[in-house]
Design an enzyme around this catalytic site. Structure first.
Site, PDB file in Angstrom:
ATOM      1  N   CYS A   1      16.663  -3.376  13.958  1.00  0.00           N
ATOM      2  CA  CYS A   1      17.547  -4.058  14.793  1.00  0.00           C
ATOM      3  C   CYS A   1      18.934  -3.782  14.616  1.00  0.00           C
ATOM      4  CB  CYS A   1      16.898  -5.318  15.350  1.00  0.00           C
ATOM      5  SG  CYS A   1      16.263  -6.394  13.910  1.00  0.00           S
TER       6      CYS A   1
ATOM      7  N   ARG B   1       8.881  -3.638   3.363  1.00  0.00           N
ATOM      8  CA  ARG B   1       8.957  -5.199   2.988  1.00  0.00           C
ATOM      9  C   ARG B   1       8.450  -5.391   2.095  1.00  0.00           C
ATOM     10  NH1 ARG B   1       7.802  -7.493   9.562  1.00  0.00           N
ATOM     11  NH2 ARG B   1       9.880  -6.055  10.244  1.00  0.00           N
TER      12      ARG B   1
ATOM     13  N   GLN C   1       7.441   1.509  12.846  1.00  0.00           N
ATOM     14  CA  GLN C   1       7.159   0.928  14.065  1.00  0.00           C
ATOM     15  C   GLN C   1       7.654   1.652  15.252  1.00  0.00           C
ATOM     16  OE1 GLN C   1       9.814  -2.542  13.087  1.00  0.00           O
ATOM     17  NE2 GLN C   1       8.203  -3.981  13.473  1.00  0.00           N
TER      18      GLN C   1
ATOM     19  N   ASP D   1       9.544   1.147  17.499  1.00  0.00           N
ATOM     20  CA  ASP D   1      10.451  -0.015  17.745  1.00  0.00           C
ATOM     21  C   ASP D   1      11.391   0.058  18.822  1.00  0.00           C
ATOM     22  OD1 ASP D   1      11.417  -2.625  17.050  1.00  0.00           O
ATOM     23  OD2 ASP D   1      12.237  -2.136  15.197  1.00  0.00           O
TER      24      ASP D   1
END
Length: 635
Positions: A333, A362, A380, A382
């Site tokens: 993001c 992560r 992802q 995303d």
């Protein structure tokens, strides 16, 4: 004296204070025998709880969802009781309820064995048969610390010492065993009749890898033996479908210690990956998303501005170069905001939809890693939507329908929708959270959707809709999400020029449909037990010759099928056809195409499905038509 209001509206009055158990007895002997706990003015309590004033009271039995949870919590204590009886030097730590069961962590001088597990389960059954009363008491915090230290229970004493000193500690005793717990619990051990210990595992004390490694015993408990048997059958079926086993069997991927939580994709596995990714890429194009790509590593200052450094840094991989601190991105993001900020935006551009197959890392604890379902490196599907406040609901409605369409194409038709609300640790004002949560509720209402609300489970920057997929053996998997974020765009300086020429901050919608592609592929493998539908199968068909005389014809068929866009192998080995059929059946290929002299002379192919059905001989044109229709239908 208390007047007790029952769920059916009836009122029972008593001349003196009364326990929940006595209320159950006053209603009837059957209910008194079945009572596990009570619900007083909406709060769960023990049957020994004393009622001194008017109250709304419901009796909790094993027919209630709360009853099953109480049984499981009480069975965890029974497990600890049994371990202390058999291994007095073992120290008990924590033992919560989890989905379908419970666990308890222990510190002991040697590893427990499967034989120990069997002995513990037998001891649990013996203690349950004694039907010993489970009795609650309160003790001052410091006295409780001293009490457990005196028992040699140093972990339990440490837990209690972390509780404020002015609080009394709730303890439960059954027989010779006493444990720390808020409760409630069943009134006696005889209520615990249907349970089984499942497995052993390691776990760090308090989930911190810097602490000691403990031994975790997992168990399950139910109200009826039929439910336990059904659960064990489901577990057995799940083990057959385990994506890690099927990944090896079908030659899709592997993992190794040199790259913990990271995946080595083999050719067949990468073919499956590409089918999922290219399908989702088409979804992007068809629904107004512009695909972007952002850097893997960003300066620490950007993560501080976004709020991730404060709220998420423990799960971020970091590095340093030229005296600057950087973080490998755990999510996409902040990068998408930088692309938005790279130009002066107008309200006419909104909603602006960006999509990225973004690789994220992560720092998950090693004990939490699980095949390709829980990893440290993942990608992802995303997407981020930058829009005005009055566009939020329409974008959420459109996303809801799009998600359900995608899940149906992948074979999932039972979808549970949940709404995760504001957590305690969060950014923004209550008014902003009120607006964001109301927008999501309104969007779901407009879609005619039903949902369950999850207080406290939203992201730190906004509430979110979650999509939980039920697979072919009844398990639920949380995949898609739509999150409303009033925080990050402003923190990162995102603005657009509104219709009145003022500068305004856009709302940012974080959205993913399949989520982690790695995890979703694992779910697909398990849902289909490795027998993937034709459109996803890494190898869609194999051509098998019976003798060397058909080798050239088999190659011609392979070339024709490949030319038509299908993923095909040819097996020309000098083996019996029954051997080759069996071997490729184990690979779960959708179609086996068999050619002998008869098929070669007729210019046909004998078609056999994965299920073993013999479709007979058919011309290549008929086979291609069948394959195209099946791929197009995604059935």
């Amino acid at each position: 004296m208390p007047a007790i209001r029952l769920p059916d509206g009836a009122v029972k009055s008593f001349d003196a204070p009364v326990t929940v158990a006595q209320v159950a007895s006053a209603i009837g002997p059957g209910l008194a025998k079945a009572a596990l706990a009570g619900k007083v003015d909406g709060k769960l309590v023990d049957t020994s709880h004393l009622l001194t004033a008017d109250a709304d009271v419901a009796i909790v039995t094993d027919k209630d969802p709360e009853g099953l949870e109480i049984i499981r919590h009480s069975t965890a204590h029974l497990l600890a009781y049994a371990v202390k009886e058999l291994f007095p030097d073992a120290q008990v730590t924590i033992g919560p309820v989890i989905e379908d069961g419970f666990y308890y962590d222990f510190a002991y001088k040697r590893p427990f064995t499967p034989d120990d597990l069997a002995a513990i389960e037998r001891k649990m059954a013996d203690l349950a048969k004694k039907d010993e009363a489970v009795v609650r008491s309160l003790m001052p915090r410091d006295d409780a610390v001293a009490y457990f230290k005196g028992l040699g229970e140093h972990y339990k004493a440490e837990l209690i010492a972390s509780i404020p000193s002015n609080e009394d500690i709730s303890l439960y005793a059954e027989g010779r065993f006493t444990d720390l717990c808020r409760g409630p619990h069943v009134p006696s051990t005889g209520k615990l009749k249907v349970f089984k210990l499942m497995k052993l595992a390691g776990a760090y004390w308090r989930g911190d890898s810097r602490n000691e490694m403990l031994q975790r015993i997992y168990g399950t408990a139910w109200t009826r033996k039929e439910d336990l048997d059904a659960y064990l059958t489901r577990i057995e079926e799940a083990e057959k479908r385990d994506h890690r086993r099927l990944g090896r069997q079908l030659d899709l991927f592997h993992l190794q210690d040199e790259a913990p939580g990271m995946i080595f994709w083999h050719p067949k596995g990468w073919s499956l990956w590409q089918e999922v990714e290219q399908y989702m890429r088409q979804v992007y194009r068809d629904n107004g998303y512009q695909e972007v790509r952002c850097p893997q590593i960003l300066d620490r200052t950007l993560w501080e501005k976004s709020g991730h450094w404060e709220n998420y840094k423990e799960q971020m991989f970091t590095t340093e170069s030229e005296k600057r601190d950087f973080a490998i991105k755990p999510m996409n993001c902040p990068g998408h905001v930088q692309i938005f900020n790279a130009d002066l935006r107008s309200y006419r551009e909104l909603p602006l939809r960006y999509g990225e197959f973004g690789a994220c890392h992560r720092n998950e604890p090693s004990g939490a890693l699980h095949g390709i379902m829980r990893v440290r490196a993942f990608t992802q599907d995303d997407g981020h939507i930058f829009c005005s406040e009055d566009q939020v609901q329409d974008e959420c409605k459109a996303f809801n329908q799009l998600s359900l369409d995608v899940y149906r194409d992948f074979g999932f038709t039972e979808i549970a929708i949940k709404l995760a609300l504001r957590p305690d640790k969060r950014l923004g004002t209550d008014a902003q959270w009120d607006t964001a949560e109301d927008d999501l509720r309104a969007a779901l209402t407009a879609c005619g959707a039903e949902w369950v609300e999850l207080p406290g489970e939203g992201a730190f920057y906004g509430p979110k809709i979650e999509y939980h997929l039920k697979d072919s053996i009844g398990r639920s998997w949380q995949c898609g999400t739509m999150q409303v974020d009033f925080q990050m765009p402003g923190r990162l300086g995102a603005e657009y020029v509104a219709e009145d020429n003022t500068r305004r901050t856009p709302v940012m919608l974080h959205r993913a449909i399949v989520g982690s592609l790695e995890r979703f592929i694992g779910i697909l493998i398990e849902n289909h037990a490795g027998a993937l539908p034709l459109w996803l199968a890494p190898v869609q068909a194999v051509v098998l010759n019976i003798t060397d005389r058909q080798a050239a014809y088999a190659r011609e068929l392979e070339a024709a099928l490949r030319g038509a866009g299908f993923r095909v192998l040819v097996d020309l080995r000098n083996e019996k056809i029954t051997y080759k059929i069996r071997e490729h059946s184990l690979q779960k290929l959708p179609y086996q195409l068999i050619v002998g002299d008869k098929e070669m002379q007729a210019g046909q192919v004998a078609v056999r499905t994965r299920s073993g059905e013999d479709l007979g001989a058919m011309p290549l044109a008929s086979l291609l038509e069948r394959l195209r229709e099946e791929v197009a239908s995604r059935r």
